[in-house]
Design an enzyme around this catalytic site. Structure first.
Site, PDB file in Angstrom:
ATOM      1  N   ASN A 469       0.808  -1.221   0.000  1.00 55.75           N
ATOM      2  CA  ASN A 469       0.000   0.000   0.000  1.00 55.75           C
ATOM      3  C   ASN A 469       0.842   1.272   0.000  1.00 55.75           C
ATOM      4  O   ASN A 469       0.315   2.370   0.152  1.00 55.75           O
ATOM      5  CB  ASN A 469      -0.968   0.006   1.187  1.00 55.75           C
ATOM      6  N   ASP A 550      16.357   0.664  19.177  1.00 53.83           N
ATOM      7  CA  ASP A 550      16.447  -0.775  19.385  1.00 53.83           C
ATOM      8  C   ASP A 550      15.310  -1.410  20.183  1.00 53.83           C
ATOM      9  O   ASP A 550      14.645  -2.328  19.721  1.00 53.83           O
ATOM     10  CB  ASP A 550      17.770  -1.097  20.086  1.00 53.83           C
ATOM     11  N   GLU A 604       3.094  -0.214  10.358  1.00 50.61           N
ATOM     12  CA  GLU A 604       3.725   0.766   9.481  1.00 50.61           C
ATOM     13  C   GLU A 604       4.190   1.922  10.353  1.00 50.61           C
ATOM     14  O   GLU A 604       3.442   2.414  11.199  1.00 50.61           O
ATOM     15  CB  GLU A 604       2.726   1.240   8.423  1.00 50.61           C
ATOM     16  N   GLU A 783      26.831   8.881  25.215  1.00 54.28           N
ATOM     17  CA  GLU A 783      25.839   8.287  24.333  1.00 54.28           C
ATOM     18  C   GLU A 783      24.433   8.839  24.576  1.00 54.28           C
ATOM     19  O   GLU A 783      23.714   9.186  23.633  1.00 54.28           O
ATOM     20  CB  GLU A 783      25.840   6.768  24.518  1.00 54.28           C
TER      21      GLU A 783
END
Length: 814
Positions: A469, A550, A604, A783
């Protein structure tokens, strides 16, 4: 940009000077000091902190694979400490001090005590300096890199007397013999020991081969060499792995004498042979040494001149720290790395390779001050773009693999363990390439990269759109850690002390209460049954990694305590119903030969599609630059169409935020919005990605910004964490479910700025500058940060944090 010029220091060495106002300069013409603490010495190969970082911050430069520090203890005065070397993929402290100078007066044998001298140590971008003054003698040591495998130390001695001064010189050093604080190297590697040998100019260290996949890797001809510009007599203690080199000099009245010492570290004999003439020139041609040193100074002058924005809201000291960090993580091509790369962190145990998402960020930042490395870093990733004739995964042609290292993995004929083809990373390559062009106006680079970027863009629609789609899902490749050889999904499940369902009788027993299972049918049965306590799915990790976030909540990651609270709040304590809200299902994507191509998750993702919408417009701009009007129109129209669909399909009117969308496996119409928004998994930074891409409507943007600026959502002490405070899976110390990553902070500030909230963006930036731990001091850039306290966590000397700090420095003026 400020004017940068060279100014002499009191030590007689030329240093860098910024002639511009900045928040940390007292006056013009102040020497530009390094803003990173590069001092200390350690006596073991591995000296890790709680996060797996080597605890020192050595000076690496020019793509070198070895680096040095300044001593911070008087007993180590007389030389630089280290080196730290990168054993292909892992940083190790080769010595606490491999080359220490001792000086005696030849006439009375009196030792010049460096500890008792008048001393001054200075650390500059790209250079370390030590200065010692005695009644009759001054000694200055300077260290800089002159090639990607070679650093030089210049020892300058000046006789202050009216008559000659004869000196006996001695250099000594010893390799570390401890693996870590509790184990010796011989315990960990019982049949492994470096071999020292001498010649008239210095010493060589030959390393035996080592293939400890997760700790130390060296080829059978890796070597380290110290050479000097004077002859020496060297003795070696092979048992102690130590040496001493002795020489003599006589200084005439008020004469200065320079001795050049080279430190070379090579992965292979071929590398060493390629540098042989360079080393000879450094030892025999003083003017050649001067040229190399001047070149190093000019190179750093250019970095700072082009890189520092004197009008920035972000202080100059932080910008310099960012530039130093990015250049320090620059590794020249070696092994399987065909072009130079910028790694995430030279000091972090696992981060001496190149990742795709990191690369795009590093290149975007470095385009303005080190564009040649920015280009090569991009090329390095595209060197391994999958082709249609690839022996392993031809169906993935166009894909950029997640991570490349010195060693390929065994499937590619290598011996490494860090190389990763389980996933790719979000599509920001065109964003980086276009920024390189914007800074350099190198049209040839666009022509070089355009077809490769097109192939990568098309791959997403071919291999990550299960229902066809036009709205893309994250996923995972056909890989031994995701599926069997026949293409069956693999996973682990645990029922704790509870009874295992009969339908799992074919699963194999693993460690503790885990069962090792396979097949999509079995996996879906486990989810439908709902009695499990824990799941571990390789493809889920791959899909999370592919997003770059992650273990984010939206991908179904939540710990047991959080899930229990969620169940109590939303389902009267029913864990089975709670599990159903957090379950991730997978789609199998197969080619016309029914061969497994990939798995995609059943949602999605809003920021993935926002990135793709932005990329379509960037590809349109590239096509226009290259004179292809047809592609310009096609990509431009496609970008506008996708932007409209994102606003239709991912925005929730009730909560005023963008979310991922849960879908089924049924094929749907190209313009439909199937499924439902994943509002139950809470809000994350994906929600402002349409604002960063500048595709949200003004009404939608305003509602998103209201959520972003809400103190009960994202507006914490350090703003824009990776989960809102109301997210069921939020915790301020969980990697991607609360901690603040500076890339998402940067995207958030750009989102605000795109829609007229510049004042608010600058206010939040000032807050981060004031409250993020270590940012203003001489500590390494880290980080990520705790959103509620500002406490740092994770890798030191972290490149993508440095990259986004530098972007903020360039783009947000006071």
């Amino acid at each position: 940009m400020p004017l940068l010029k060279l100014a002499p220091s009191l030590l007689g060495v030329t240093f860098f000077t910024l002639v511009a106002h900045n928040a940390h300069a007292d006056s013009n013409n102040s020497p530009v000091q390094s803003t990173i603490d590069r001092s200390g010495q350690v006596s073991s190969y591995k000296d890790f902190d709680q996060y797996g970082n080597q605890q020192l911050n050595p000076l690496f430069d020019l793509g070198s694979w070895h680096g040095f520090t300044q001593p911070n203890t008087a007993s180590f005065y007389g030389g630089f400490t280290g080196p730290m070397i990168i054993a292909q993929e892992y940083p190790i402290n080769l010595a606490n001090q491999l080359d220490k100078l001792t000086i005696n007066n030849s006439e009375n044998n009196k030792r010049y005590s460096f500890e008792s001298a008048k001393t001054k140590f200075e650390t500059f971008p790209g250079q370390l300096v030590q200065y010692y003054e005695f009644n009759d003698l001054t000694v200055q040591l300077t260290l800089q890199f002159v090639a990607n495998r070679i650093a030089i130390v210049q020892t300058t001695m000046t006789n202050k007397l009216n008559h000659p001064l004869s000196l006996s010189l001695s250099w000594q050093g010893q390799l570390n013999n401890q693996w870590n604080a509790s184990k010796s190297i011989s315990t960990v590697l019982p049949n492994w020991q470096p071999m020292l040998s001498e010649n008239t100019k210095g010493i060589s260290i030959a390393f035996p081969p080592a293939q400890k996949t997760w700790n130390l890797m060296l080829s059978n001809d890796a070597s380290y060499q110290i050479q000097r510009s004077i002859d020496t007599n060297t003795t070696i203690n092979h048992q102690q792995l130590s040496y001493q080199s002795n020489g003599q000099v006589t200084l005439q009245a008020h004469q200065s004498r320079q001795i050049t010492t080279s430190h070379g570290y090579w992965h292979t004999a071929q590398e060493a042979a390629a540098d042989k003439e360079l080393v000879l020139g450094l030892m025999s041609k003083p003017h050649f040494v001067t040229e190399k040193i001047d070149s190093s100074k000019q190179r750093w002058q250019q970095y700072l001149e082009q890189g520092v924005n004197s009008k920035s809201l972000l202080p100059t000291d932080i910008a310099i720290k960012a530039i130093e960090t990015l250049n320090g993580n620059w590794r020249s091509s070696a092994g399987a790395l065909q072009h130079d790369v910028v790694t995430p962190s030279v000091t972090a145990r696992w981060f001496n390779g190149a990742w795709a998402w990191d690369t795009w960020k590093h290149a975007y930042a470095m385009a303005s001050f080190n564009p040649s490395v920015a280009k090569d870093n991009i090329r390095a990733m595209f060197d391994y773009q999958i082709t249609s004739d690839d022996a392993r995964r031809p169906y993935d042609h166009g894909m950029i693999v997640d991570a490349i290292f010195y060693n390929k993995d065994k499937v590619r004929g290598g011996v490494g363990g860090n190389w990763n083809e389980r996933n790719t990373k979000p599509p920001l390559a065109s964003w980086a390439v276009w920024e390189v062009y914007s800074q350099t106006k190198d049209k040839g680079f666009i022509a070089e990269m355009f077809p490769k970027l097109e192939a990568y863009h098309q791959w997403w629609y071919r291999n990550r759109d299960h229902n066809n789609n036009g709205l893309i899902e994250y996923g995972a490749t056909n890989h031994r850690y995701h599926n069997t050889k026949s293409g069956e999904l693999t996973f682990k499940v645990s029922y704790g002390a509870g009874k295992t369902p009969a339908f799992l009788s074919d699963c194999e027993k693993g460690d503790k209460n885990w069962l090792n299972c396979q097949s999509m049918t079995t996996y879906n049965h486990v989810l439908d049954d709902g009695r499990y306590q824990q799941l571990d799915i390789g493809a889920q990790h791959g899909a999370g990694w592919e997003s770059g976030m992650d273990n984010a909540a939206r991908f179904g990651f939540i710990n047991q305590e959080q899930l229990k609270r969620y169940a109590q709040k939303h389902h009267n304590g029913n864990l089975k119903q709670a599990n159903s809200d957090w379950q991730v299902r997978f789609f199998e994507n197969r080619n016309q030969d029914n061969e497994l191509v990939s798995f995609t998750i059943d949602q999605e993702s809003v920021e993935l599609n926002s990135y793709l919408a932005a990329e379509k417009q960037l590809l349109a701009d590239m096509a226009k630059l290259l004179g292809d009007k047809t592609k310009y129109q096609q990509y431009s129209q496609a970008s506008k169409h996708l932007a409209k669909r994102i606003n239709q399909c991912f925005f929730d009117e009730k909560t005023g935020f963008y979310y991922d969308r849960k879908i089924t496996g049924h094929k749907t119409a190209a313009d439909s919005c199937p499924g439902s928004l994943l509002t139950q998994r809470g809000r994350g930074p994906e929600g402002w990605s349409p604002l960063w891409a500048n595709i949200a409507t003004s009404e939608q943007a305003l509602r998103v910004i209201q959520v972003m600026l809400d103190e009960n959502e994202f507006n914490t002490l350090i703003p824009f964490g990776t989960a809102s405070k109301t997210n069921p899976a939020y915790h301020p110390d969980i990697y991607w479910r609360g901690r603040v990553w500076l890339d998402q902070f940067y995207f958030g500030l750009v989102a605000l700025s795109n829609y007229g909230f510049d004042k608010e963006a600058k206010k939040l930036l000032k807050r981060v500058v004031n409250h993020a731990e270590g940012l203003n001091g001489d500590g390494a850039i880290r980080e990520n940060y705790n959103p509620e306290s500002g406490v740092v966590q994770g890798a030191t000397n972290f490149s993508w944090s440095a990259a986004h700090l530098y972007m903020l420095h360039r783009e947000f003026n006071d």
